[in-house]
Scaffold this motif. Sequence first.
Motif, PDB file in Angstrom:
ATOM      1  N   VAL A 126      23.530  82.602  27.735  1.00 60.09           N
ATOM      2  CA  VAL A 126      23.598  81.085  27.335  1.00 60.09           C
ATOM      3  C   VAL A 126      22.131  80.482  27.929  1.00 60.09           C
ATOM      4  CG1 VAL A 126      24.701  78.804  28.203  1.00 60.09           C
ATOM      5  CG2 VAL A 126      26.104  80.737  27.392  1.00 60.09           C
ATOM      6  N   GLN A 127      21.887  80.859  29.008  1.00 65.41           N
ATOM      7  CA  GLN A 127      20.510  80.414  29.704  1.00 65.41           C
ATOM      8  C   GLN A 127      19.583  80.681  28.766  1.00 65.41           C
ATOM      9  OE1 GLN A 127      20.242  81.686  33.673  1.00 65.41           O
ATOM     10  NE2 GLN A 127      21.619  80.070  34.300  1.00 65.41           N
ATOM     11  N   MET A 128      19.537  82.109  28.371  1.00 62.37           N
ATOM     12  CA  MET A 128      18.356  82.491  27.323  1.00 62.37           C
ATOM     13  C   MET A 128      18.268  81.840  25.710  1.00 62.37           C
ATOM     14  SD  MET A 128      17.612  86.494  26.299  1.00 62.37           S
ATOM     15  CE  MET A 128      18.132  87.109  27.705  1.00 62.37           C
ATOM     16  N   TYR A 129      19.505  81.321  25.232  1.00 59.14           N
ATOM     17  CA  TYR A 129      19.474  80.907  24.078  1.00 59.14           C
ATOM     18  C   TYR A 129      20.074  79.478  24.029  1.00 59.14           C
ATOM     19  CZ  TYR A 129      19.069  85.714  22.804  1.00 59.14           C
ATOM     20  OH  TYR A 129      18.547  87.063  22.549  1.00 59.14           O
ATOM     21  N   GLU A 130      19.846  78.775  25.094  1.00 57.13           N
ATOM     22  CA  GLU A 130      20.200  77.406  25.228  1.00 57.13           C
ATOM     23  C   GLU A 130      19.643  76.478  24.244  1.00 57.13           C
ATOM     24  OE1 GLU A 130      20.593  75.727  29.165  1.00 57.13           O
ATOM     25  OE2 GLU A 130      18.240  76.309  29.387  1.00 57.13           O
ATOM     26  N   ASN A 131      18.476  76.888  24.197  1.00 51.56           N
ATOM     27  CA  ASN A 131      17.445  76.033  23.224  1.00 51.56           C
ATOM     28  C   ASN A 131      17.471  76.424  21.616  1.00 51.56           C
ATOM     29  OD1 ASN A 131      16.270  74.738  25.362  1.00 51.56           O
ATOM     30  ND2 ASN A 131      14.741  76.248  25.530  1.00 51.56           N
ATOM     31  N   VAL A 132      17.912  77.487  21.327  1.00 54.53           N
ATOM     32  CA  VAL A 132      18.408  78.198  19.974  1.00 54.53           C
ATOM     33  C   VAL A 132      19.773  77.673  19.388  1.00 54.53           C
ATOM     34  CG1 VAL A 132      18.734  80.154  18.531  1.00 54.53           C
ATOM     35  CG2 VAL A 132      17.029  80.177  20.552  1.00 54.53           C
ATOM     36  N   PHE A 133      20.917  77.644  20.284  1.00 59.64           N
ATOM     37  CA  PHE A 133      22.081  77.449  19.862  1.00 59.64           C
ATOM     38  C   PHE A 133      22.474  75.700  20.019  1.00 59.64           C
ATOM     39  CE2 PHE A 133      22.817  81.962  20.575  1.00 59.64           C
ATOM     40  CZ  PHE A 133      22.865  82.444  19.275  1.00 59.64           C
ATOM     41  N   THR A 134      23.399  75.287  19.021  1.00 57.31           N
ATOM     42  CA  THR A 134      23.857  74.012  19.407  1.00 57.31           C
ATOM     43  C   THR A 134      25.149  74.065  20.682  1.00 57.31           C
ATOM     44  OG1 THR A 134      25.909  74.287  17.936  1.00 57.31           O
ATOM     45  CG2 THR A 134      23.712  73.508  17.004  1.00 57.31           C
ATOM     46  N   GLN A 135      25.400  72.840  21.157  1.00 55.05           N
ATOM     47  CA  GLN A 135      26.300  72.887  22.354  1.00 55.05           C
ATOM     48  C   GLN A 135      27.696  73.389  21.718  1.00 55.05           C
ATOM     49  OE1 GLN A 135      25.349  72.247  25.531  1.00 55.05           O
ATOM     50  NE2 GLN A 135      27.317  72.748  25.907  1.00 55.05           N
ATOM     51  N   ASP A 136      28.169  73.260  20.571  1.00 53.30           N
ATOM     52  CA  ASP A 136      29.381  73.703  20.307  1.00 53.30           C
ATOM     53  C   ASP A 136      29.199  75.305  20.065  1.00 53.30           C
ATOM     54  OD1 ASP A 136      30.325  71.356  19.659  1.00 53.30           O
ATOM     55  OD2 ASP A 136      29.901  70.941  17.569  1.00 53.30           O
ATOM     56  N   GLN A 137      28.264  75.858  19.453  1.00 52.22           N
ATOM     57  CA  GLN A 137      28.006  77.261  19.705  1.00 52.22           C
ATOM     58  C   GLN A 137      28.095  77.890  21.019  1.00 52.22           C
ATOM     59  OE1 GLN A 137      24.398  77.446  17.417  1.00 52.22           O
ATOM     60  NE2 GLN A 137      25.513  78.181  15.652  1.00 52.22           N
ATOM     61  N   LEU A 138      27.498  77.260  21.970  1.00 51.57           N
ATOM     62  CA  LEU A 138      27.374  77.698  23.464  1.00 51.57           C
ATOM     63  C   LEU A 138      28.851  77.507  23.895  1.00 51.57           C
ATOM     64  CD1 LEU A 138      24.078  76.104  24.697  1.00 51.57           C
ATOM     65  CD2 LEU A 138      24.660  78.554  24.112  1.00 51.57           C
ATOM     66  N   ASP A 139      29.496  76.521  23.447  1.00 47.16           N
ATOM     67  CA  ASP A 139      30.959  76.233  24.018  1.00 47.16           C
ATOM     68  C   ASP A 139      31.888  77.327  23.639  1.00 47.16           C
ATOM     69  OD1 ASP A 139      30.241  74.089  25.727  1.00 47.16           O
ATOM     70  OD2 ASP A 139      30.973  72.786  24.091  1.00 47.16           O
ATOM     71  N   ALA A 140      31.551  77.867  22.248  1.00 44.57           N
ATOM     72  CA  ALA A 140      32.466  78.901  21.665  1.00 44.57           C
ATOM     73  C   ALA A 140      32.056  80.216  22.535  1.00 44.57           C
ATOM     74  CB  ALA A 140      32.105  78.949  20.114  1.00 44.57           C
ATOM     75  N   MET A 141      30.769  80.553  22.756  1.00 44.97           N
ATOM     76  CA  MET A 141      30.493  81.775  23.647  1.00 44.97           C
ATOM     77  C   MET A 141      31.209  81.557  24.909  1.00 44.97           C
ATOM     78  SD  MET A 141      26.393  82.149  22.718  1.00 44.97           S
ATOM     79  CE  MET A 141      26.220  83.386  23.689  1.00 44.97           C
ATOM     80  N   ARG A 142      31.343  80.459  25.506  1.00 39.18           N
ATOM     81  CA  ARG A 142      32.216  80.511  26.756  1.00 39.18           C
ATOM     82  C   ARG A 142      33.397  80.660  26.776  1.00 39.18           C
ATOM     83  NH1 ARG A 142      28.063  76.264  27.973  1.00 39.18           N
ATOM     84  NH2 ARG A 142      26.633  76.870  29.073  1.00 39.18           N
ATOM     85  N   GLU A 143      34.048  80.429  25.667  1.00 39.19           N
ATOM     86  CA  GLU A 143      35.511  80.334  25.456  1.00 39.19           C
ATOM     87  C   GLU A 143      35.801  81.838  24.993  1.00 39.19           C
ATOM     88  OE1 GLU A 143      36.998  77.782  22.446  1.00 39.19           O
ATOM     89  OE2 GLU A 143      36.022  76.065  23.530  1.00 39.19           O
ATOM     90  N   MET A 144      34.620  82.656  24.605  1.00 40.78           N
ATOM     91  CA  MET A 144      35.099  84.162  23.990  1.00 40.78           C
ATOM     92  C   MET A 144      35.272  84.901  25.485  1.00 40.78           C
ATOM     93  SD  MET A 144      33.433  85.747  20.920  1.00 40.78           S
ATOM     94  CE  MET A 144      32.292  86.914  21.504  1.00 40.78           C
ATOM     95  N   ALA A 145      34.433  84.618  26.599  1.00 39.51           N
ATOM     96  CA  ALA A 145      34.465  85.378  27.619  1.00 39.51           C
ATOM     97  C   ALA A 145      35.764  85.819  28.116  1.00 39.51           C
ATOM     98  CB  ALA A 145      33.632  84.475  28.885  1.00 39.51           C
ATOM     99  N   PRO A 146      36.738  85.324  28.422  1.00 35.43           N
ATOM    100  CA  PRO A 146      37.963  86.059  28.814  1.00 35.43           C
ATOM    101  C   PRO A 146      38.485  86.932  27.781  1.00 35.43           C
ATOM    102  CG  PRO A 146      38.343  83.294  28.781  1.00 35.43           C
ATOM    103  CD  PRO A 146      36.999  84.111  28.034  1.00 35.43           C
ATOM    104  N   LYS A 147      38.138  86.862  26.453  1.00 32.88           N
ATOM    105  CA  LYS A 147      38.344  87.903  25.563  1.00 32.88           C
ATOM    106  C   LYS A 147      37.723  89.101  25.541  1.00 32.88           C
ATOM    107  CE  LYS A 147      40.119  84.009  22.874  1.00 32.88           C
ATOM    108  NZ  LYS A 147      39.821  83.229  21.821  1.00 32.88           N
ATOM    109  N   MET A 148      36.637  89.022  26.071  1.00 38.77           N
ATOM    110  CA  MET A 148      35.624  90.208  25.928  1.00 38.77           C
ATOM    111  C   MET A 148      35.942  91.644  26.535  1.00 38.77           C
ATOM    112  SD  MET A 148      33.289  89.290  24.264  1.00 38.77           S
ATOM    113  CE  MET A 148      32.190  90.717  24.452  1.00 38.77           C
ATOM    114  N   PRO A 149      36.845  91.594  27.541  1.00 36.95           N
ATOM    115  CA  PRO A 149      37.247  92.885  27.832  1.00 36.95           C
ATOM    116  C   PRO A 149      38.314  93.696  26.999  1.00 36.95           C
ATOM    117  CG  PRO A 149      37.259  91.441  29.818  1.00 36.95           C
ATOM    118  CD  PRO A 149      37.062  90.762  28.709  1.00 36.95           C
ATOM    119  N   THR A 150      39.069  92.874  26.250  1.00 38.29           N
ATOM    120  CA  THR A 150      39.845  93.485  25.136  1.00 38.29           C
ATOM    121  C   THR A 150      39.084  93.845  23.965  1.00 38.29           C
ATOM    122  OG1 THR A 150      41.346  92.001  26.032  1.00 38.29           O
ATOM    123  CG2 THR A 150      41.766  92.882  23.790  1.00 38.29           C
TER     124      THR A 150
END
Length: 187
Positions: A126-150
């Motif tokens: 997120v820190q690396m790409y915060e200038n590339v993605f919109t806030q909605d895309q960054l929020d979607a990435m954060r929401e996906m974190a708990p699902k990543m192990p599965t």
Amino acid sequence: MKENTAERTSVWNEAARSGLVLGLVSIAYMVCNAMMGKIQASGVGAALLNVSGILLWVFKFYLCIRLMKLFMQKFAAGNESVTNRDTFSFGTATALLSALIYSGFTLAWMLFIQPDMMTESLDAAVQMYENVFTQDQLDAMREMAPKMPTIAFFVNLVWCWLFGTVLAAVFSRNIPSRNPFEETDNQ
């Protein structure tokens, strides 16, 4: 090789042992790689650490391929009436069980041993790409974190099983040998 319950059970038992060994090789690589990641180095030390990580991966890759071939040859040598199709089935079962063991360990690693590994990786992305993605895309990435192990479990499972199945297909073409001029013990 006749298809009866006892022989299928024997195939799965041998495949389980072979899959366990292959899974343990991959798990040992994962643990070594994680331990190497904890080492703080800079300059030449960091370069040597990166090279040793690459060499370790190459060794694991080579070892898994050689072991898979060895297990398939051992299976064919231990069963007189085995066909190339039976060898392929054995290799596929070995690949599936190995993938299941390795993927299960990866899931346990992400959930219990290093539970914050995914969130740290995601925060870095997120820190690396915060200038590339919109806030909605960054929020979607954060929401996906708990699902990543599965997700990682199933991606590992499918990838390892497919790779093992391709290896089984390649090796089973000549295990047992189809060379009519090869000398056998019966002559």
